[in-house]
Design a protein around this motif. Sequence first.
Motif, PDB file in Angstrom:
ATOM      1  N   ILE A 122      25.812  -0.827  18.937  1.00 51.37           N
ATOM      2  CA  ILE A 122      26.219  -1.338  20.244  1.00 51.37           C
ATOM      3  C   ILE A 122      26.315  -0.237  21.290  1.00 51.37           C
ATOM      4  O   ILE A 122      26.042  -0.465  22.465  1.00 51.37           O
ATOM      5  N   TRP A 123      26.672   0.978  20.884  1.00 53.26           N
ATOM      6  CA  TRP A 123      26.789   2.055  21.868  1.00 53.26           C
ATOM      7  C   TRP A 123      25.417   2.463  22.381  1.00 53.26           C
ATOM      8  O   TRP A 123      25.266   2.858  23.540  1.00 53.26           O
ATOM      9  N   ALA A 124      24.417   2.395  21.524  1.00 54.74           N
ATOM     10  CA  ALA A 124      23.061   2.690  21.970  1.00 54.74           C
ATOM     11  C   ALA A 124      22.552   1.610  22.915  1.00 54.74           C
ATOM     12  O   ALA A 124      21.781   1.895  23.839  1.00 54.74           O
ATOM     13  N   ALA A 125      22.965   0.368  22.709  1.00 52.30           N
ATOM     14  CA  ALA A 125      22.509  -0.732  23.565  1.00 52.30           C
ATOM     15  C   ALA A 125      23.096  -0.642  24.964  1.00 52.30           C
ATOM     16  O   ALA A 125      22.514  -1.164  25.923  1.00 52.30           O
ATOM     17  N   ILE A 126      24.236   0.006  25.094  1.00 54.76           N
ATOM     18  CA  ILE A 126      24.901   0.098  26.393  1.00 54.76           C
ATOM     19  C   ILE A 126      24.037   0.854  27.404  1.00 54.76           C
ATOM     20  O   ILE A 126      24.028   0.523  28.596  1.00 54.76           O
ATOM     21  N   VAL A 127      23.292   1.856  26.939  1.00 55.08           N
ATOM     22  CA  VAL A 127      22.476   2.671  27.858  1.00 55.08           C
ATOM     23  C   VAL A 127      21.405   1.827  28.547  1.00 55.08           C
ATOM     24  O   VAL A 127      21.361   1.763  29.789  1.00 55.08           O
ATOM     25  N   PRO A 128      20.507   1.158  27.818  1.00 58.34           N
ATOM     26  CA  PRO A 128      19.495   0.345  28.513  1.00 58.34           C
ATOM     27  C   PRO A 128      20.080  -0.839  29.263  1.00 58.34           C
ATOM     28  O   PRO A 128      19.558  -1.223  30.312  1.00 58.34           O
ATOM     29  N   LEU A 129      21.160  -1.417  28.741  1.00 53.47           N
ATOM     30  CA  LEU A 129      21.793  -2.522  29.457  1.00 53.47           C
ATOM     31  C   LEU A 129      22.302  -2.063  30.817  1.00 53.47           C
ATOM     32  O   LEU A 129      22.136  -2.753  31.828  1.00 53.47           O
ATOM     33  N   SER A 130      22.930  -0.900  30.853  1.00 51.93           N
ATOM     34  CA  SER A 130      23.460  -0.367  32.115  1.00 51.93           C
ATOM     35  C   SER A 130      22.339  -0.028  33.092  1.00 51.93           C
ATOM     36  O   SER A 130      22.427  -0.347  34.283  1.00 51.93           O
ATOM     37  N   VAL A 131      21.282   0.623  32.580  1.00 53.47           N
ATOM     38  CA  VAL A 131      20.165   1.002  33.439  1.00 53.47           C
ATOM     39  C   VAL A 131      19.460  -0.230  33.995  1.00 53.47           C
ATOM     40  O   VAL A 131      19.006  -0.249  35.142  1.00 53.47           O
ATOM     41  N   SER A 132      19.365  -1.260  33.194  1.00 49.54           N
ATOM     42  CA  SER A 132      18.714  -2.489  33.644  1.00 49.54           C
ATOM     43  C   SER A 132      19.576  -3.257  34.640  1.00 49.54           C
ATOM     44  O   SER A 132      19.066  -3.802  35.628  1.00 49.54           O
ATOM     45  N   ALA A 133      20.882  -3.308  34.394  1.00 47.98           N
ATOM     46  CA  ALA A 133      21.768  -4.122  35.220  1.00 47.98           C
ATOM     47  C   ALA A 133      22.086  -3.486  36.570  1.00 47.98           C
ATOM     48  O   ALA A 133      22.294  -4.200  37.557  1.00 47.98           O
ATOM     49  N   THR A 134      22.124  -2.169  36.625  1.00 46.15           N
ATOM     50  CA  THR A 134      22.544  -1.491  37.863  1.00 46.15           C
ATOM     51  C   THR A 134      21.641  -1.814  39.055  1.00 46.15           C
ATOM     52  O   THR A 134      22.143  -2.234  40.116  1.00 46.15           O
ATOM     53  N   PRO A 135      20.327  -1.651  38.980  1.00 49.96           N
ATOM     54  CA  PRO A 135      19.496  -1.989  40.150  1.00 49.96           C
ATOM     55  C   PRO A 135      19.504  -3.477  40.461  1.00 49.96           C
ATOM     56  O   PRO A 135      19.413  -3.868  41.637  1.00 49.96           O
ATOM     57  N   PHE A 136      19.610  -4.305  39.427  1.00 48.14           N
ATOM     58  CA  PHE A 136      19.683  -5.755  39.641  1.00 48.14           C
ATOM     59  C   PHE A 136      20.932  -6.113  40.454  1.00 48.14           C
ATOM     60  O   PHE A 136      20.859  -6.821  41.464  1.00 48.14           O
ATOM     61  N   PHE A 137      22.069  -5.585  40.028  1.00 48.36           N
ATOM     62  CA  PHE A 137      23.320  -5.857  40.741  1.00 48.36           C
ATOM     63  C   PHE A 137      23.328  -5.207  42.115  1.00 48.36           C
ATOM     64  O   PHE A 137      23.846  -5.781  43.083  1.00 48.36           O
ATOM     65  N   ALA A 138      22.733  -4.025  42.227  1.00 47.97           N
ATOM     66  CA  ALA A 138      22.704  -3.326  43.518  1.00 47.97           C
ATOM     67  C   ALA A 138      21.980  -4.144  44.568  1.00 47.97           C
ATOM     68  O   ALA A 138      22.428  -4.233  45.728  1.00 47.97           O
ATOM     69  N   ARG A 139      20.878  -4.765  44.203  1.00 47.93           N
ATOM     70  CA  ARG A 139      20.125  -5.576  45.163  1.00 47.93           C
ATOM     71  C   ARG A 139      20.922  -6.824  45.561  1.00 47.93           C
ATOM     72  O   ARG A 139      20.894  -7.237  46.730  1.00 47.93           O
ATOM     73  N   ILE A 140      21.617  -7.424  44.608  1.00 45.58           N
ATOM     74  CA  ILE A 140      22.431  -8.594  44.948  1.00 45.58           C
ATOM     75  C   ILE A 140      23.568  -8.191  45.880  1.00 45.58           C
ATOM     76  O   ILE A 140      23.847  -8.873  46.877  1.00 45.58           O
ATOM     77  N   ALA A 141      24.224  -7.077  45.570  1.00 46.66           N
ATOM     78  CA  ALA A 141      25.302  -6.600  46.436  1.00 46.66           C
ATOM     79  C   ALA A 141      24.773  -6.212  47.808  1.00 46.66           C
ATOM     80  O   ALA A 141      25.444  -6.422  48.832  1.00 46.66           O
ATOM     81  N   GLU A 142      23.565  -5.665  47.856  1.00 46.22           N
ATOM     82  CA  GLU A 142      22.951  -5.307  49.133  1.00 46.22           C
ATOM     83  C   GLU A 142      22.778  -6.532  50.022  1.00 46.22           C
ATOM     84  O   GLU A 142      23.054  -6.485  51.231  1.00 46.22           O
ATOM     85  N   VAL A 143      22.324  -7.629  49.429  1.00 45.81           N
ATOM     86  CA  VAL A 143      22.154  -8.865  50.205  1.00 45.81           C
ATOM     87  C   VAL A 143      23.489  -9.313  50.784  1.00 45.81           C
ATOM     88  O   VAL A 143      23.572  -9.711  51.957  1.00 45.81           O
ATOM     89  N   SER A 144      24.551  -9.252  49.989  1.00 46.78           N
ATOM     90  CA  SER A 144      25.877  -9.658  50.464  1.00 46.78           C
ATOM     91  C   SER A 144      26.355  -8.761  51.599  1.00 46.78           C
ATOM     92  O   SER A 144      26.936  -9.232  52.587  1.00 46.78           O
ATOM     93  N   LEU A 145      26.104  -7.472  51.486  1.00 49.13           N
ATOM     94  CA  LEU A 145      26.514  -6.537  52.541  1.00 49.13           C
ATOM     95  C   LEU A 145      25.731  -6.768  53.822  1.00 49.13           C
ATOM     96  O   LEU A 145      26.286  -6.647  54.924  1.00 49.13           O
TER      97      LEU A 145
END
Length: 215
Positions: free
Chosen positions: A90-113
């Motif tokens: 599970i600790w190894a899975a956290i790395v790709p999950l974080s890298v994948s989720a960060t730009p996805f969430f950033a774009r959604i937050a950008e739209v809200s801003l």
Amino acid sequence: MLSPQMTDRLWQALLDTVLMVGISAGIAVLAGIPLAVFLVTSGPGGIFPAPRLNRIVGMVVNGFRAVPFIVLLVALIPLTRLIAGTTIGIWAAIVPLSVSATPFFARIAEVSLREVDPGLVEAAQSIGCRRWHIIRHVLLPQALPGIIGGFTITVVSMIGASAMAGAGGLGDVAIRYGYQRFDTVVMLVVVVILIALVSAVQISGDLAVRRLRAR
């Protein structure tokens, strides 16, 4: 019926999934919100204009968003090994999950801003507010309901992505003990748990958004 051993395994898998998604979601928030703020404030007409850097960062974000999670999972194996010391678990899975989720969430937050009324920013500037104060006291509070809604969507997508990581959790149990051993009961139980988990996240997010908008 599920055996006591399988019940314990499912419970541990649920905890592993919550741990993977929870830590990855926390990293996505800590990295995604500053990234979204930068993309909004550094663009043309922003309060910290830096068009060239804005385009470069935007292209990097779009590049990571365009890569399917399973491909990113494989491509990040060297980085995962460097950070987590292993490529399984599970600790190894956290790395790709974080890298994948960060730009996805950033774009959604950008739209809200970007949906924040420009008049509020202009009013804050007219009374002499510093640019960092505008971000903290105008942009982020006004965009918070949309950001939380986007975070809810991100967490839901991460729950699905965690099943593809093959690093423990509910998806791993479904594949190893349900699919590979042709145990329909295990498959159905995992599906029910995932539906319940996603529903709980979605309901909690929707409730938080409604309360913020009611203020």
